[in-house]
Write an enzyme that holds these catalytic residues in place. Structure first.
Site, short mmCIF file in Angstrom:
data_model
loop_
_atom_site.label_atom_id
_atom_site.label_comp_id
_atom_site.label_asym_id
_atom_site.label_seq_id
_atom_site.Cartn_x
_atom_site.Cartn_y
_atom_site.Cartn_z
N SER A 101 41.97 76.19 14.06
CA SER A 101 41.49 75.61 12.94
C SER A 101 42.48 75.35 11.83
O SER A 101 43.67 76.14 11.93
CB SER A 101 40.44 76.49 12.22
N TYR A 105 38.67 85.22 9.54
CA TYR A 105 38.67 83.90 10.41
C TYR A 105 39.90 83.08 10.67
O TYR A 105 40.46 82.74 11.74
CB TYR A 105 37.31 83.07 9.84
P1 NAP Z 1 29.24 75.74 16.13
O1 NAP Z 1 28.60 74.39 15.94
O2 NAP Z 1 28.61 76.92 15.29
O3 NAP Z 1 28.88 76.06 17.79
C1 NAP Z 1 29.66 77.12 18.01
C2 NAP Z 1 29.34 77.36 19.66
O4 NAP Z 1 30.19 78.48 19.86
C3 NAP Z 1 28.03 77.39 20.11
O5 NAP Z 1 28.11 76.70 21.45
C4 NAP Z 1 27.82 78.84 20.51
O6 NAP Z 1 26.95 79.30 21.30
C5 NAP Z 1 29.30 79.51 20.73
N1 NAP Z 1 29.29 80.78 20.52
C6 NAP Z 1 29.30 81.57 19.56
N2 NAP Z 1 29.50 82.77 19.97
C7 NAP Z 1 30.03 82.71 21.27
C8 NAP Z 1 30.16 84.12 21.74
N3 NAP Z 1 30.37 85.28 21.69
N4 NAP Z 1 30.45 83.78 23.26
C9 NAP Z 1 30.16 82.25 23.86
N5 NAP Z 1 29.85 81.40 23.11
C10 NAP Z 1 29.69 81.47 21.69
O7 NAP Z 1 30.76 75.61 15.75
P2 NAP Z 1 31.69 74.37 15.96
O8 NAP Z 1 32.04 73.95 14.52
O9 NAP Z 1 31.35 73.52 17.01
O10 NAP Z 1 32.82 75.32 16.17
C11 NAP Z 1 33.82 75.13 17.69
C12 NAP Z 1 35.24 75.74 17.28
O11 NAP Z 1 35.62 74.94 16.44
C13 NAP Z 1 35.18 77.16 16.83
O12 NAP Z 1 36.40 77.83 17.42
C14 NAP Z 1 35.51 77.01 15.52
O13 NAP Z 1 36.28 77.90 14.69
C15 NAP Z 1 36.35 75.62 15.47
N6 NAP Z 1 36.61 75.02 14.12
C16 NAP Z 1 35.37 74.29 13.58
C17 NAP Z 1 35.46 73.65 12.48
C18 NAP Z 1 34.30 72.89 11.76
O14 NAP Z 1 34.52 72.54 10.72
N7 NAP Z 1 33.19 72.97 12.31
C19 NAP Z 1 36.82 73.59 12.01
C20 NAP Z 1 37.79 74.20 12.27
C21 NAP Z 1 37.78 74.87 13.83
P3 NAP Z 1 25.34 79.25 21.14
O15 NAP Z 1 24.69 77.95 21.02
O16 NAP Z 1 24.77 79.99 22.34
O17 NAP Z 1 25.20 80.05 19.80
#
Ligand code: NAP
Length: 248
Positions: A143, A157
């Site tokens: 991130s 985080y």
């Molecule tokens: P999201 O929409 O909240 O989706 C999170 C995903 O992770 C879901 O598929 C969830 O599964 C899964 N998950 C959560 N806890 C888990 C666990 N303990 N074991 C296995 N799977 C788990 O998040 P996102 O925004 O797509 O984020 C994806 C990645 O990008 C993360 O690493 C996040 O830190 C990174 N990121 C996101 C942003 C942003 O602005 N969105 C920015 C920087 C980095 P369920 O559906 O079963 O809950």
């Protein structure tokens, strides 16, 4: 050779976009999820609609026994993976460091950091030429927080993602001679449900003015970078931390 990628947290957001785009580029996909079985099944159907094989596989990546079971299940039902996207990640609600409980810290570091290590460990055992594998690629989803520190929101985080950056550098060097490339993407403000899970559903719109490009990004814009890093087009790229953050 069939390429098979495991996308952790592939049921929603950036992981779901990555699974779908990877299928369009020829990968079969193991779609890991923690709780959202229905959403994971929809991603499986999208992969199959692209003509590739897919399975949904439940596991909390922070739990070693569940990770071991997940890899056994993928070996048996889909085949040995050639690629891994360590995407599963969580934030907690906004807080200052002096307000953070031990349980919160265990969860944030357990899922974001230890989960990525456990999945990479099992992936390297299967991919490494040292262990008779064909090589492969790993992309860790870090991130922009690892550069920004995320004060007053989630320093925990940000620090966990800092660990992912260093993990990427160290593992990339460690397995470069074993046919495995390891890179990371560092997304900025991306439109997914992660912000609502941290109690801030309108976070992207609220902070978009801080982004030089003046907008949030989409999950697909991050997936494009991830799938490129997985692909043969990135054959000489390893140990890279690719910012996908609109200049933020
Ligand atoms: P999201 O929409 O909240 O989706 C999170 C995903 O992770 C879901 O598929 C969830 O599964 C899964 N998950 C959560 N806890 C888990 C666990 N303990 N074991 C296995 N799977 C788990 O998040 P996102 O925004 O797509 O984020 C994806 C990645 O990008 C993360 O690493 C996040 O830190 C990174 N990121 C996101 C942003 C942003 O602005 N969105 C920015 C920087 C980095 P369920 O559906 O079963 O809950």
């Amino acid at each position: 050779m069939e390429r098979i990628v495991l996308v952790t947290g592939g049921s929603r957001g950036i992981g779901a976009a990555t699974a779908t785009l990877a299928a369009a580029h020829g990968w079969s996909v193991a779609v890991n999820y923690a709780a959202s079985a229905g959403a994971a099944q929809q991603v499986v159907q999208a992969v199959e609609a692209a003509g590739r094989r897919a399975i949904a596989v439940q596991a909390d990546v922070s739990d070693e026994q569940q990770v071991l079971r997940m890899f056994d299940e993928i070996d048996a039902r889909l085949g040995r993976i050639t690629d891994l996207v360590n995407n599963a990640g969580v934030v907690d609600v906004g807080a200052r460091v002096e307000q953070m409980s031990g349980a919160r810290l265990q969860r944030i570091f357990g899922i974001n950091v230890i989960g990525s290590f456990l999945c990479a460990r099992e992936a390297v055992k299967r991919m490494s030429t040292r262990h008779g594998g064909p090589g492969g690629a790993i992309v860790n989803v870090s991130s922009a927080a690892s550069r920004l520190g995320s004060p007053n929101e989630y320093v925990d985080y940000a620090a966990a993602k800092g660990a992912i950056d260093v993990f990427t550098v160290g593992l990339a060097k460690e397995v470069a001679g074993d046919g495995i490339r390891v890179n990371a993407v560092r997304p900025g403000l991306i439109e997914t449900e992660i912000h609502a899970s941290g109690g801030n559903p309108d976070r992207v719109q609220r902070l978009a003015h801080q982004v030089p490009m003046q907008r949030g990004g989409s999950a697909d814009e991050v997936a494009q970078a991830i799938v490129w890093l997985l692909s043969p087009q990135a054959s000489y790229t390893t140990m890279s931390l690719v910012d996908v953050s609109g200049g933020r």
